[in-house]
Design a protein around this motif. Sequence first.
Motif, mmCIF file in Angstrom:
data_model
loop_
_atom_site.group_PDB
_atom_site.id
_atom_site.type_symbol
_atom_site.label_atom_id
_atom_site.label_comp_id
_atom_site.label_asym_id
_atom_site.label_seq_id
_atom_site.Cartn_x
_atom_site.Cartn_y
_atom_site.Cartn_z
ATOM 1 N N PRO A 1 3.472 -1.531 -1.871
ATOM 2 C CA PRO A 1 2.461 -2.418 -1.273
ATOM 3 C C PRO A 1 2.118 -3.610 -2.164
ATOM 4 O O PRO A 1 1.906 -4.717 -1.664
ATOM 5 N N PHE A 2 2.075 -3.411 -3.477
ATOM 6 C CA PHE A 2 1.760 -4.513 -4.380
ATOM 7 C C PHE A 2 2.877 -5.557 -4.369
ATOM 8 O O PHE A 2 2.615 -6.757 -4.331
ATOM 9 N N VAL A 3 4.108 -5.111 -4.367
ATOM 10 C CA VAL A 3 5.251 -6.030 -4.342
ATOM 11 C C VAL A 3 5.275 -6.779 -3.016
ATOM 12 O O VAL A 3 5.517 -7.992 -2.975
ATOM 13 N N LYS A 4 4.979 -6.070 -1.931
ATOM 14 C CA LYS A 4 4.965 -6.697 -0.614
ATOM 15 C C LYS A 4 3.908 -7.801 -0.569
ATOM 16 O O LYS A 4 4.173 -8.904 -0.075
ATOM 17 N N ASP A 5 2.710 -7.534 -1.091
ATOM 18 C CA ASP A 5 1.654 -8.541 -1.109
ATOM 19 C C ASP A 5 2.057 -9.754 -1.932
ATOM 20 O O ASP A 5 1.802 -10.899 -1.539
ATOM 21 N N GLU A 6 2.692 -9.520 -3.078
ATOM 22 C CA GLU A 6 3.137 -10.639 -3.914
ATOM 23 C C GLU A 6 4.200 -11.470 -3.203
ATOM 24 O O GLU A 6 4.164 -12.701 -3.234
ATOM 25 N N LEU A 7 5.163 -10.811 -2.553
ATOM 26 C CA LEU A 7 6.207 -11.537 -1.834
ATOM 27 C C LEU A 7 5.628 -12.333 -0.674
ATOM 28 O O LEU A 7 6.038 -13.477 -0.425
ATOM 29 N N LEU A 8 4.680 -11.764 0.056
ATOM 30 C CA LEU A 8 4.048 -12.499 1.143
ATOM 31 C C LEU A 8 3.283 -13.710 0.617
ATOM 32 O O LEU A 8 3.322 -14.787 1.223
ATOM 33 N N GLY A 9 2.587 -13.536 -0.503
ATOM 34 C CA GLY A 9 1.870 -14.660 -1.101
ATOM 35 C C GLY A 9 2.820 -15.769 -1.528
ATOM 36 O O GLY A 9 2.541 -16.960 -1.309
ATOM 37 N N MET A 10 3.946 -15.397 -2.113
ATOM 38 C CA MET A 10 4.929 -16.404 -2.527
ATOM 39 C C MET A 10 5.536 -17.093 -1.305
ATOM 40 O O MET A 10 5.746 -18.316 -1.315
ATOM 41 N N ARG B 1 7.964 3.976 -7.401
ATOM 42 C CA ARG B 1 8.489 2.865 -6.602
ATOM 43 C C ARG B 1 7.757 2.756 -5.264
ATOM 44 O O ARG B 1 7.419 1.668 -4.811
ATOM 45 N N LEU B 2 7.520 3.891 -4.619
ATOM 46 C CA LEU B 2 6.816 3.864 -3.340
ATOM 47 C C LEU B 2 5.363 3.441 -3.514
ATOM 48 O O LEU B 2 4.802 2.764 -2.656
ATOM 49 N N ALA B 3 4.748 3.826 -4.622
ATOM 50 C CA ALA B 3 3.363 3.430 -4.871
ATOM 51 C C ALA B 3 3.264 1.942 -5.171
ATOM 52 O O ALA B 3 2.277 1.290 -4.824
ATOM 53 N N ALA B 4 4.291 1.368 -5.795
ATOM 54 C CA ALA B 4 4.272 -0.053 -6.144
ATOM 55 C C ALA B 4 4.686 -0.933 -4.972
ATOM 56 O O ALA B 4 4.477 -2.144 -5.012
ATOM 57 N N PHE C 1 9.797 19.968 -16.013
ATOM 58 C CA PHE C 1 10.580 19.171 -16.947
ATOM 59 C C PHE C 1 12.068 19.245 -16.614
ATOM 60 O O PHE C 1 12.899 19.563 -17.453
ATOM 61 N N THR C 2 12.391 18.934 -15.376
ATOM 62 C CA THR C 2 13.784 18.952 -14.940
ATOM 63 C C THR C 2 14.185 17.549 -14.489
ATOM 64 O O THR C 2 13.323 16.708 -14.220
ATOM 65 N N PRO C 3 15.479 17.276 -14.391
ATOM 66 C CA PRO C 3 15.920 15.959 -13.901
ATOM 67 C C PRO C 3 15.432 15.664 -12.483
ATOM 68 O O PRO C 3 15.152 14.516 -12.153
ATOM 69 N N LEU C 4 15.328 16.692 -11.647
ATOM 70 C CA LEU C 4 14.835 16.490 -10.285
ATOM 71 C C LEU C 4 13.414 15.940 -10.300
ATOM 72 O O LEU C 4 13.078 15.029 -9.540
ATOM 73 N N THR C 5 12.575 16.480 -11.170
ATOM 74 C CA THR C 5 11.209 15.990 -11.261
ATOM 75 C C THR C 5 11.185 14.542 -11.724
ATOM 76 O O THR C 5 10.394 13.741 -11.225
ATOM 77 N N GLY C 6 12.047 14.181 -12.652
ATOM 78 C CA GLY C 6 12.127 12.790 -13.101
ATOM 79 C C GLY C 6 12.496 11.860 -11.963
ATOM 80 O O GLY C 6 11.914 10.781 -11.810
ATOM 81 N N ARG C 7 13.452 12.261 -11.149
ATOM 82 C CA ARG C 7 13.860 11.436 -10.005
ATOM 83 C C ARG C 7 12.734 11.314 -8.988
ATOM 84 O O ARG C 7 12.498 10.240 -8.424
ATOM 85 N N ILE C 8 12.039 12.423 -8.746
ATOM 86 C CA ILE C 8 10.932 12.392 -7.784
ATOM 87 C C ILE C 8 9.820 11.478 -8.288
ATOM 88 O O ILE C 8 9.234 10.711 -7.514
#
Length: 143
Positions: A97-106, A92-95, A79-86
């Motif tokens: 591939p999904f954003v990349k697929d949506e942008l390619l589709g568009m 963001r890193l997990a999302a 429960f530290t700020p470092l953990t929140g940032r991580i």
Amino acid sequence: MTTFQSPQNNGTSGSKDNDGFGQRVDQIGVDAQQLWTDARSAVTGLSETLDIRGRVDRNPYGMVLAAVGVGYVLGGGLFTPLTGRILKLGVRLAALPFVKDELLGMAEAALQGFQTGQANVNGQNPSAGIGAAPRTSGPGTIS
């Protein structure tokens, strides 16, 4: 001032109490030994189940990272700020591939729309796609 006086006895009941106390102490010792044996067998069983030595031999760096992670959590770092940032970075890193697929589709849809518009301007059949020969006869064609 009141003083407490122990009742007078002839030694038989006192000896009996001491024998009962000794038996209780012996029973506590036996119970403690049994508890120690059970705990040791539980730890042995757990270590055999987890196969920690084998995992360290197969993947030493992964086990070091796992140990660092467990130490971080047990050390109160959860429960530290470092953990929140991580965690934000991880989401963001997990999302990504999904954003990349949506942008390619568009982008594909926009490119297809552009190609269809170019085909209409050049007099080509929009359903034929790019590279199709222009129609030479039929209604609405230029001769």
